[in-house]
Write a protein that holds these residues in place. Structure first.
Motif, PDB file in Angstrom:
ATOM      1  N   MET A  73      74.001  99.841  31.642  1.00  0.00           N
ATOM      2  CA  MET A  73      73.669  98.385  31.803  1.00  0.00           C
ATOM      3  C   MET A  73      73.448  97.660  30.396  1.00  0.00           C
ATOM      4  SD  MET A  73      69.788 100.302  33.284  1.00  0.00           S
ATOM      5  CE  MET A  73      70.130 100.562  35.149  1.00  0.00           C
ATOM      6  N   ALA A  74      73.431  98.158  29.530  1.00  0.00           N
ATOM      7  CA  ALA A  74      73.252  97.209  28.519  1.00  0.00           C
ATOM      8  C   ALA A  74      74.259  96.430  28.814  1.00  0.00           C
ATOM      9  CB  ALA A  74      72.524  98.007  27.081  1.00  0.00           C
ATOM     10  N   LEU A  75      75.833  97.282  28.042  1.00  0.00           N
ATOM     11  CA  LEU A  75      77.012  96.760  28.293  1.00  0.00           C
ATOM     12  C   LEU A  75      77.313  95.678  28.933  1.00  0.00           C
ATOM     13  CD1 LEU A  75      78.719  99.709  27.281  1.00  0.00           C
ATOM     14  CD2 LEU A  75      78.570  98.486  25.823  1.00  0.00           C
ATOM     15  N   ALA A  76      76.492  96.064  30.257  1.00  0.00           N
ATOM     16  CA  ALA A  76      77.013  94.855  31.656  1.00  0.00           C
ATOM     17  C   ALA A  76      76.500  94.166  31.133  1.00  0.00           C
ATOM     18  CB  ALA A  76      76.754  95.673  33.081  1.00  0.00           C
ATOM     19  N   ILE A  77      74.880  93.697  31.048  1.00  0.00           N
ATOM     20  CA  ILE A  77      74.024  92.348  30.814  1.00  0.00           C
ATOM     21  C   ILE A  77      74.761  91.777  29.335  1.00  0.00           C
ATOM     22  CG2 ILE A  77      72.283  93.132  29.006  1.00  0.00           C
ATOM     23  CD1 ILE A  77      70.903  91.881  31.042  1.00  0.00           C
ATOM     24  N   SER A  78      75.457  92.663  29.105  1.00  0.00           N
ATOM     25  CA  SER A  78      75.671  91.776  27.524  1.00  0.00           C
ATOM     26  C   SER A  78      77.349  90.834  27.611  1.00  0.00           C
ATOM     27  CB  SER A  78      76.262  93.297  26.264  1.00  0.00           C
ATOM     28  OG  SER A  78      76.765  92.551  24.989  1.00  0.00           O
ATOM     29  N   LEU A 253      72.086  94.220  22.433  1.00  0.00           N
ATOM     30  CA  LEU A 253      72.363  95.128  23.456  1.00  0.00           C
ATOM     31  C   LEU A 253      74.201  96.309  23.719  1.00  0.00           C
ATOM     32  CD1 LEU A 253      71.644  92.552  26.265  1.00  0.00           C
ATOM     33  CD2 LEU A 253      69.842  95.072  25.926  1.00  0.00           C
ATOM     34  N   ALA A 254      74.687  95.465  23.179  1.00  0.00           N
ATOM     35  CA  ALA A 254      75.553  96.249  23.446  1.00  0.00           C
ATOM     36  C   ALA A 254      75.468  96.855  21.953  1.00  0.00           C
ATOM     37  CB  ALA A 254      77.700  95.313  22.551  1.00  0.00           C
ATOM     38  N   ALA A 255      75.732  96.699  20.725  1.00  0.00           N
ATOM     39  CA  ALA A 255      75.069  97.666  19.685  1.00  0.00           C
ATOM     40  C   ALA A 255      74.129  98.313  19.337  1.00  0.00           C
ATOM     41  CB  ALA A 255      75.048  96.578  18.198  1.00  0.00           C
ATOM     42  N   SER A 256      73.185  98.278  21.038  1.00  0.00           N
ATOM     43  CA  SER A 256      72.474  99.372  21.069  1.00  0.00           C
ATOM     44  C   SER A 256      73.034 100.320  22.170  1.00  0.00           C
ATOM     45  CB  SER A 256      70.869  99.243  21.267  1.00  0.00           C
ATOM     46  OG  SER A 256      71.156  98.598  22.574  1.00  0.00           O
ATOM     47  N   SER A 259      75.997 102.415  20.590  1.00  0.00           N
ATOM     48  CA  SER A 259      75.504 103.266  18.840  1.00  0.00           C
ATOM     49  C   SER A 259      75.361 104.574  19.506  1.00  0.00           C
ATOM     50  CB  SER A 259      74.131 102.551  17.969  1.00  0.00           C
ATOM     51  OG  SER A 259      72.839 102.941  19.275  1.00  0.00           O
ATOM     52  N   VAL A 260      74.768 105.167  21.062  1.00  0.00           N
ATOM     53  CA  VAL A 260      74.879 106.820  20.914  1.00  0.00           C
ATOM     54  C   VAL A 260      75.499 106.643  22.197  1.00  0.00           C
ATOM     55  CG1 VAL A 260      71.945 106.006  21.029  1.00  0.00           C
ATOM     56  CG2 VAL A 260      72.786 105.659  22.787  1.00  0.00           C
ATOM     57  N   THR A 261      76.902 105.840  22.939  1.00  0.00           N
ATOM     58  CA  THR A 261      77.791 106.788  23.757  1.00  0.00           C
ATOM     59  C   THR A 261      79.209 106.283  22.742  1.00  0.00           C
ATOM     60  OG1 THR A 261      77.964 104.152  24.506  1.00  0.00           O
ATOM     61  CG2 THR A 261      76.796 105.826  25.749  1.00  0.00           C
ATOM     62  N   GLY A 262      79.393 105.476  21.934  1.00  0.00           N
ATOM     63  CA  GLY A 262      80.723 105.977  21.275  1.00  0.00           C
ATOM     64  C   GLY A 262      81.484 104.242  21.715  1.00  0.00           C
ATOM     65  N   GLY A 263      82.467 104.370  21.498  1.00  0.00           N
ATOM     66  CA  GLY A 263      83.774 102.855  21.839  1.00  0.00           C
ATOM     67  C   GLY A 263      83.699 102.771  23.240  1.00  0.00           C
ATOM     68  N   ILE A 264      82.833 102.062  23.951  1.00  0.00           N
ATOM     69  CA  ILE A 264      83.344 102.087  25.882  1.00  0.00           C
ATOM     70  C   ILE A 264      83.069 100.818  26.202  1.00  0.00           C
ATOM     71  CG2 ILE A 264      81.942 101.912  27.666  1.00  0.00           C
ATOM     72  CD1 ILE A 264      82.644 104.952  26.542  1.00  0.00           C
ATOM     73  N   ALA A 265      84.552 100.616  26.318  1.00  0.00           N
ATOM     74  CA  ALA A 265      84.881  99.010  26.351  1.00  0.00           C
ATOM     75  C   ALA A 265      84.391  98.653  28.056  1.00  0.00           C
ATOM     76  CB  ALA A 265      86.954  98.500  25.923  1.00  0.00           C
ATOM     77  N   PHE A 266      84.867  97.711  28.436  1.00  0.00           N
ATOM     78  CA  PHE A 266      85.841  97.193  29.687  1.00  0.00           C
ATOM     79  C   PHE A 266      84.251  97.498  30.629  1.00  0.00           C
ATOM     80  CE2 PHE A 266      89.653  98.559  28.327  1.00  0.00           C
ATOM     81  CZ  PHE A 266      90.537  97.521  28.168  1.00  0.00           C
ATOM     82  N   LEU A 292      72.660  97.066  37.743  1.00  0.00           N
ATOM     83  CA  LEU A 292      72.919  97.987  38.099  1.00  0.00           C
ATOM     84  C   LEU A 292      74.170  98.352  37.950  1.00  0.00           C
ATOM     85  CD1 LEU A 292      70.175  97.738  41.299  1.00  0.00           C
ATOM     86  CD2 LEU A 292      69.831  99.090  38.728  1.00  0.00           C
ATOM     87  N   ILE A 293      75.561  97.832  38.718  1.00  0.00           N
ATOM     88  CA  ILE A 293      76.576  98.084  38.385  1.00  0.00           C
ATOM     89  C   ILE A 293      76.958  98.630  37.470  1.00  0.00           C
ATOM     90  CG2 ILE A 293      79.008  97.455  39.017  1.00  0.00           C
ATOM     91  CD1 ILE A 293      77.787  95.338  40.990  1.00  0.00           C
ATOM     92  N   GLY A 294      76.627  98.269  35.959  1.00  0.00           N
ATOM     93  CA  GLY A 294      76.729  98.881  34.527  1.00  0.00           C
ATOM     94  C   GLY A 294      76.715 100.436  34.260  1.00  0.00           C
TER      95      GLY A 294
END
Length: 336
Positions: A73-78, A253-256, A259-266, A292-294
């Motif tokens: 969710m955080a990565l999607a909105i970021s 949002l991306a950094a948080s 920080s717990v999932t590692g380098g997730i892209a895309f 939600l999709i993220g």
């Protein structure tokens, strides 16, 4: 005015994706090295399981599921914020170097600073934010021109360059480090979901609870920022202030998340595009769907990845890259 049929479609997909997340989470709870029978999941969730079933679900599976959903969710909105602010559909925190900046911050902290086990978990998002913020500021400065303002294509290219350079810097950092610490950083680089305990959720959740409502509140500003600069200024938007505020939110949002999932892209690239295809480009409509999709995409990637090869599986970051890289190329070709 938004047409009622569009609002109806948005609500339908909103609850449909929630159902999809719940279904994927239930499947994920039953799969793994220590499987749990599906007819035992619901009783176990209500406290009627055996010790083994409760341990597997509450101590291993459920925290990991919640972490992947929140991080997605955080990565999607970021990603959605970055695409609107830069007016570039190819923007993503992993592609333009923000995730790598967070990673370098975490690597330096992990390798060279004394770590207190009680505060380590809660310090990680802050350290990642500082690293990502410094990177974002540098990318912004290099991509900004006094004559034409922020140049979206230049920002993407500079961001990709920073991402590669920072990934190289991480390799240099770990080249002379202890074996155990090198293993951790290597897993982080691959996007291996490593923060899988309840305290990591407590470290991540406050960032989302505060920043996602702020972003939704600023949805109309994001609509205006997606337009040309003269139009945004003409309707009274304080362009640079809004840009910087929203960029800070995107970076945080991306950094948080990483920080717990590692380098997730895309994830931040794909989720907003899918949401826009469903309900259109208005941020008020597509942001809740993208969030939600993220969450679902990262949960699905982790569920598939950890069950392909046992016991270690394939990192979620690799799974998202297998899907996201061709999608990125498709978008790039589509623009030309």
């Amino acid at each position: 005015m938004i047409h009622p049929s569009v609002i109806k479609r948005q609500r339908l997909f909103f609850f449909g994706i929630i159902t999809l997340i719940i279904g994927t989470a239930i499947i994920s709870m039953g799969l793994g090295y220590s499987s749990v029978s599906y007819n035992r999941i619901i009783p176990t969730l209500f406290g009627e399981g055996t010790f083994k079933e409760e341990f597997v679900i509450f101590s291993i599976r459920l925290p990991r599921i919640v972490i992947t959903i929140l991080a997605g969710m955080a990565l999607a909105i970021s990603g959605a914020i970055l695409q609107s602010v830069t007016r570039n559909d190819l923007a993503d925190p992993g592609i333009i170097g923000i995730n790598s900046g967070a990673g370098v911050g975490i690597a330096v902290f992990f390798l060279y600073f004394p770590i207190d086990a009680t505060s380590f978990i809660y310090m990680l998002p802050i350290i990642a934010f500082v690293g990502a913020l410094v990177t974002a500021i540098l990318i912004y400065l290099f991509a900004y021109s006094k004559k034409v303002g922020l140049q979206p294509i230049r920002l993407i290219l500079i961001g990709v360059g920073f991402s590669m350079a920072l990934s190289g810097a991480m390799v240099v950092l770990i080249s002379s480090s202890e074996r155990e610490k090198v293993d951790f950083i290597a897993r982080w680089l691959a996007g291996n979901i490593w923060g899988t305990d309840w305290p990591f959720i407590l470290a991540l959740a406050p960032w989302l609870i505060v920043l996602i409502p702020i972003t939704l509140y600023k949805a109309n500003r994001l609509n205006l920022l997606s337009l040309s600069e003269p139009v945004a200024i003409g309707v009274g938007v304080r362009l640079e202030r809004e840009r910087l505020t929203l960029l800070l939110i995107a970076v945080a949002l991306a950094a948080s998340a990483v920080s717990v999932t590692g380098g997730i892209a895309f994830i931040g690239l794909m989720a907003p595009h899918i949401a826009k295809a469903i309900v259109g480009p208005r941020n008020q409509l597509f942001l809740p769907i993208a969030i939600l999709i993220g969450g679902w995409l990262l949960l699905l990637a982790d569920t598939i990845g950890r069950n392909i090869l046992e016991p270690e599986g394939i990192a979620a970051g690799i799974m998202t890259a297998l899907i996201g890289a061709p999608y990125f190329i498709y978008l790039l070709l589509k623009r030309n």
